[in-house]
Each structure stands twice: as structure tokens, then as C-alpha cells.
Enzyme design. Structure first.
Site, PDB file in Angstrom:
ATOM      1  N   TYR A 156      34.682  22.743  32.494  1.00  0.00           N
ATOM      2  CA  TYR A 156      33.917  23.377  33.594  1.00  0.00           C
ATOM      3  C   TYR A 156      33.441  22.310  34.595  1.00  0.00           C
ATOM      4  O   TYR A 156      33.323  22.553  35.789  1.00  0.00           O
ATOM      5  CB  TYR A 156      32.734  24.175  33.019  1.00  0.00           C
ATOM      6  CG  TYR A 156      32.209  25.245  33.953  1.00  0.00           C
ATOM      7  CD1 TYR A 156      33.018  26.287  34.387  1.00  0.00           C
ATOM      8  CD2 TYR A 156      30.886  25.210  34.405  1.00  0.00           C
ATOM      9  CE1 TYR A 156      32.531  27.268  35.255  1.00  0.00           C
ATOM     10  CE2 TYR A 156      30.397  26.181  35.255  1.00  0.00           C
ATOM     11  CZ  TYR A 156      31.222  27.207  35.672  1.00  0.00           C
ATOM     12  OH  TYR A 156      30.721  28.168  36.529  1.00  0.00           O
ATOM     13  N   LYS A 163      26.614  24.605  39.711  1.00  0.00           N
ATOM     14  CA  LYS A 163      25.805  25.754  39.261  1.00  0.00           C
ATOM     15  C   LYS A 163      24.362  25.313  38.965  1.00  0.00           C
ATOM     16  O   LYS A 163      23.421  26.079  39.150  1.00  0.00           O
ATOM     17  CB  LYS A 163      26.415  26.407  38.012  1.00  0.00           C
ATOM     18  CG  LYS A 163      27.735  27.145  38.258  1.00  0.00           C
ATOM     19  CD  LYS A 163      27.599  28.329  39.194  1.00  0.00           C
ATOM     20  CE  LYS A 163      28.834  29.209  39.213  1.00  0.00           C
ATOM     21  NZ  LYS A 163      28.847  30.173  40.308  1.00  0.00           N
TER      22      LYS A 163
HETATM   23  P1  NAD Z   1      36.453  36.075  41.870  1.00  0.00           P
HETATM   24  O1  NAD Z   1      37.584  35.114  42.011  1.00  0.00           O
HETATM   25  O2  NAD Z   1      36.787  37.503  41.843  1.00  0.00           O
HETATM   26  O3  NAD Z   1      35.338  35.813  42.977  1.00  0.00           O
HETATM   27  C1  NAD Z   1      35.104  34.540  43.537  1.00  0.00           C
HETATM   28  C2  NAD Z   1      34.962  34.805  45.011  1.00  0.00           C
HETATM   29  O4  NAD Z   1      34.538  33.630  45.706  1.00  0.00           O
HETATM   30  C3  NAD Z   1      36.288  35.250  45.663  1.00  0.00           C
HETATM   31  O5  NAD Z   1      36.107  36.510  46.255  1.00  0.00           O
HETATM   32  C4  NAD Z   1      36.521  34.203  46.728  1.00  0.00           C
HETATM   33  O6  NAD Z   1      37.153  34.730  47.875  1.00  0.00           O
HETATM   34  C5  NAD Z   1      35.065  33.790  46.998  1.00  0.00           C
HETATM   35  N1  NAD Z   1      34.979  32.559  47.778  1.00  0.00           N
HETATM   36  C6  NAD Z   1      35.427  31.320  47.449  1.00  0.00           C
HETATM   37  N2  NAD Z   1      35.218  30.481  48.488  1.00  0.00           N
HETATM   38  C7  NAD Z   1      34.623  31.216  49.475  1.00  0.00           C
HETATM   39  C8  NAD Z   1      34.189  30.935  50.796  1.00  0.00           C
HETATM   40  N3  NAD Z   1      34.327  29.714  51.321  1.00  0.00           N
HETATM   41  N4  NAD Z   1      33.648  31.932  51.525  1.00  0.00           N
HETATM   42  C9  NAD Z   1      33.514  33.187  51.009  1.00  0.00           C
HETATM   43  N5  NAD Z   1      33.894  33.515  49.779  1.00  0.00           N
HETATM   44  C10 NAD Z   1      34.459  32.538  49.016  1.00  0.00           C
HETATM   45  O7  NAD Z   1      35.729  35.638  40.503  1.00  0.00           O
HETATM   46  P2  NAD Z   1      34.337  36.067  39.861  1.00  0.00           P
HETATM   47  O8  NAD Z   1      34.430  35.635  38.446  1.00  0.00           O
HETATM   48  O9  NAD Z   1      34.009  37.480  40.181  1.00  0.00           O
HETATM   49  O10 NAD Z   1      33.305  35.076  40.560  1.00  0.00           O
HETATM   50  C11 NAD Z   1      32.120  35.509  41.212  1.00  0.00           C
HETATM   51  C12 NAD Z   1      30.964  34.596  40.848  1.00  0.00           C
HETATM   52  O11 NAD Z   1      30.650  34.770  39.479  1.00  0.00           O
HETATM   53  C13 NAD Z   1      31.248  33.114  41.036  1.00  0.00           C
HETATM   54  O12 NAD Z   1      30.083  32.483  41.531  1.00  0.00           O
HETATM   55  C14 NAD Z   1      31.504  32.656  39.614  1.00  0.00           C
HETATM   56  O13 NAD Z   1      31.270  31.271  39.443  1.00  0.00           O
HETATM   57  C15 NAD Z   1      30.505  33.505  38.882  1.00  0.00           C
HETATM   58  N6  NAD Z   1      30.689  33.607  37.447  1.00  0.00           N
HETATM   59  C16 NAD Z   1      31.882  34.014  36.947  1.00  0.00           C
HETATM   60  C17 NAD Z   1      32.033  34.091  35.577  1.00  0.00           C
HETATM   61  C18 NAD Z   1      33.359  34.500  34.977  1.00  0.00           C
HETATM   62  O14 NAD Z   1      33.588  34.195  33.808  1.00  0.00           O
HETATM   63  N7  NAD Z   1      34.217  35.175  35.710  1.00  0.00           N
HETATM   64  C19 NAD Z   1      30.968  33.765  34.709  1.00  0.00           C
HETATM   65  C20 NAD Z   1      29.758  33.367  35.269  1.00  0.00           C
HETATM   66  C21 NAD Z   1      29.627  33.288  36.640  1.00  0.00           C
END
Ligand code: NAD
Length: 256
Positions: A156, A163
Site C-alpha cells: 500500500y 491517507k
Molecule cells: P474507484 O476506482 O472506483 O474510484 C476512485 C476514483 O478516483 C475514480 O473515480 C477516479 O476517477 C477518481 N480520481 C482519481 N484521480 C482523480 C482526479 N484527479 N480527479 C477526480 N477524480 C479522480 O475505486 P474506489 O475503491 O471506489 O475508491 C474510492 C475511494 O475509496 C478512494 O479514496 C479509495 O482510496 C478509497 N478506499 C477504497 C477501498 C477499496 O478497497 N476499494 C478501501 C478503503 C478506501
């Protein structure tokens, strides 16, 4: 509690697996006026279709959150059409793929560090700063974090450090906006198979570890996160601010 009369901006939809897609869906079902933004042209048709499918009729906004001018333009349009916001969901993160692999020190670069922080941490502050005068009292801002902010999670790497910055920003933003009764919180979600997650090496192994180790012997879903987001965006959580809430089936409490 329904969310009628609340204008809520949801960022970060890239696919039907996106955590923010589940959040947009539940907020729309709860009666909120949901405004959606997506990162770039490449996602446009998909996001229009996804939002239409769940009954959101507002046109989605294209907005790269690292570009303040694009946020400003979106803000002006939202305020003109709908007035001030009652909620913002920040759900965007990015780090170069080669940095999400191996030991942190072996693969980190200055550029990778700065990009990860700019996209994954600063964009939340940027949204708060640009919308601050167009947030209603009792508005609620939320972001998505992961346990890698506080504990070492293999692969990570720089995303964990970004984060940590994001979770600390939550506290400083909560303090900055509290006098307007505006709340700021993070949800630290367990692992969910999304596009962003597919960039992390060994993600399937992480899912397996959670299933075996968490008190509720299962992985979580985007819907689990969406339900907590609903609570944090509603007036049922008006005394909660500056917090990171774990939605991870209890994984974070476990030792060996
Ligand atoms: P996802 O890939 O569906 O979403 C990530 C989003 O970030 C995408 O829509 C992408 O277009 C957007 N993004 C990246 N750069 C950008 C920019 N410059 N401007 C605007 N948007 C931008 O994946 P997700 O898992 O739904 O991620 C959403 C959030 O949840 C993230 O912050 C991720 O770190 C967090 N998260 C995810 C998990 C997991 O296991 N999936 C766990 C904990 C936290």
C-alpha cells in the site's frame, strides 16, 4: 431519516463497483438531490449511463479534482442551479501503479509521493476551500480512507502515507469549519474490489486476510460503506466531527 431538500455532491464515480456509486444510489433513494462528478472525458458516457440507471437526472459534472479551476467552474454552476450544498462525498485517490508494489523505499519517487498526496489528500481540502462559502449550516463532508494510514499494509506504501495526511486533514478541516456547524469525517473502509483496488499488488490476499481475521468473518461491500455515508450525511450524526469511522467488519480491533 430522509434526505429531502439536501443537495449532495458525490465525486469519484468510475464504474458500477465504485464505492461512490453505491453512495450516490443510497442518497438518491433517500430523496437527496444528488450531484455527481467524474474525473475526465474517458468516463463521461459510462457515468451518464450509470447515474441514469439509478434515477439521477442531474447532468454529471466533469471535474479533475487536482484542477482548482475545474472545481470553481463546477461550484459556480451548482450554486447557480441548486444553491448551496449540504454535503460533499470525496471519493478519489491515485498513486502510480509501480509504487503500490514491493517495499515502500524500493519504489518511492518524489514525483510519485507528490502525485499521491495531491490527488488522494489535497483534493479533499481543495473541495472544502472552494465550497466553504457555499455550504449550508449542518453540511457534512466525508472522505474515504483505509487502515494503511495507520498500520503498515504490504504494497500500500505511499498511498498509506497519503491517507494519513487525509485523515489528519479531516481533523483540521473539522476545526476550521466547526463554527459554521459544518462537520468533516472519514470512513475507513475494509477492502472492496474496485478499479482503484486493482492497482494494489496482492489485493486478493488482502481480501482473504480480512475474511479470516475480522470478528465478523466476512468482507464488506460498497453498500455497507454507503449506509454509513448516509448516516454521516444525515442529521442523525450532527454531533460527530473530525472522526475516522471504521467500516471493516471490525478488522481494525484485532491483534494476532
Ligand atoms: P474507484 O476506482 O472506483 O474510484 C476512485 C476514483 O478516483 C475514480 O473515480 C477516479 O476517477 C477518481 N480520481 C482519481 N484521480 C482523480 C482526479 N484527479 N480527479 C477526480 N477524480 C479522480 O475505486 P474506489 O475503491 O471506489 O475508491 C474510492 C475511494 O475509496 C478512494 O479514496 C479509495 O482510496 C478509497 N478506499 C477504497 C477501498 C477499496 O478497497 N476499494 C478501501 C478503503 C478506501
Amino acid at each position: 431519516m430522509n434526505l429531502k431538500s439536501k443537495n449532495i455532491l458525490v465525486t469519484g464515480i468510475a464504474s458500477n463497483r465504485s464505492i461512490s456509486f453505491s453512495i450516490a444510489k443510497i442518497l438518491n433513494e433517500a430523496g437527496a438531490n444528488v450531484l455527481v462528478s467524474y474525473q475526465n472525458e474517458r468516463l463521461k458516457d459510462r457515468v451518464i449511463k450509470l447515474t441514469n440507471d439509478i434515477g439521477i437526472d442531474n447532468d454529471p459534472y466533469q471535474c479533475d479534482l487536482t484542477n482548482d479551476n475545474e472545481i470553481l467552474k463546477m461550484k459556480d454552476d451548482i450554486v447557480e442551479k441548486f444553491n448551496n450544498l449540504d454535503g460533499i462525498v470525496h471519493s478519489a485517490a491515485f498513486a502510480p501503479r509501480e509504487q503500490l508494489n514491493g517495499k515502500y523505499l524500493d519504489n518511492i519517487t518524489k514525483d510519485g509521493f507528490l502525485v499521491a498526496h495531491s490527488v488522494s489528500a489535497y483534493t479533499f481540502t481543495s473541495l472544502a476551500k472552494i465550497f466553504r462559502d457555499n455550504l449550508n449550516p449542518k453540511a457534512s463532508l466525508i472522505t474515504l480512507s483505509y487502515i494503511g494510514a495507520n498500520k503498515v499494509v504490504q504494497n500500500y506504501n505511499v498511498m498509506g502515507i497519503a491517507k494519513a495526511s487525509l485523515e489528519s486533514s479531516v481533523k483540521y478541516l473539522a476545526d476550521s469549519l466547526g463554527d459554521k456547524l459544518i462537520r468533516v469525517n472519514a470512513i475507513s473502509a475494509g477492502p472492496i474490489k474496485t478499479l482503484a483496488a486493482s492497482g494494489i499488488s496482492g489485493f486478493n490476499k488482502i481480501l482473504e486476510i480480512y475474511e479470516n481475521k475480522s470478528p465478523i468473518k466476512a468482507n464488506i461491500s460498497s453498500e455497507d460503506v454507503a449506509k454509513t455515508a448516509y448516516f454521516l450525511l444525515s442529521d442523525y450524526s450532527t454531533a460527530i466531527t473530525g472522526q475516522t469511522l471504521y467500516v471493516d467488519n471490525g478488522f481494525n480491533i484485532m491483534g494476532y
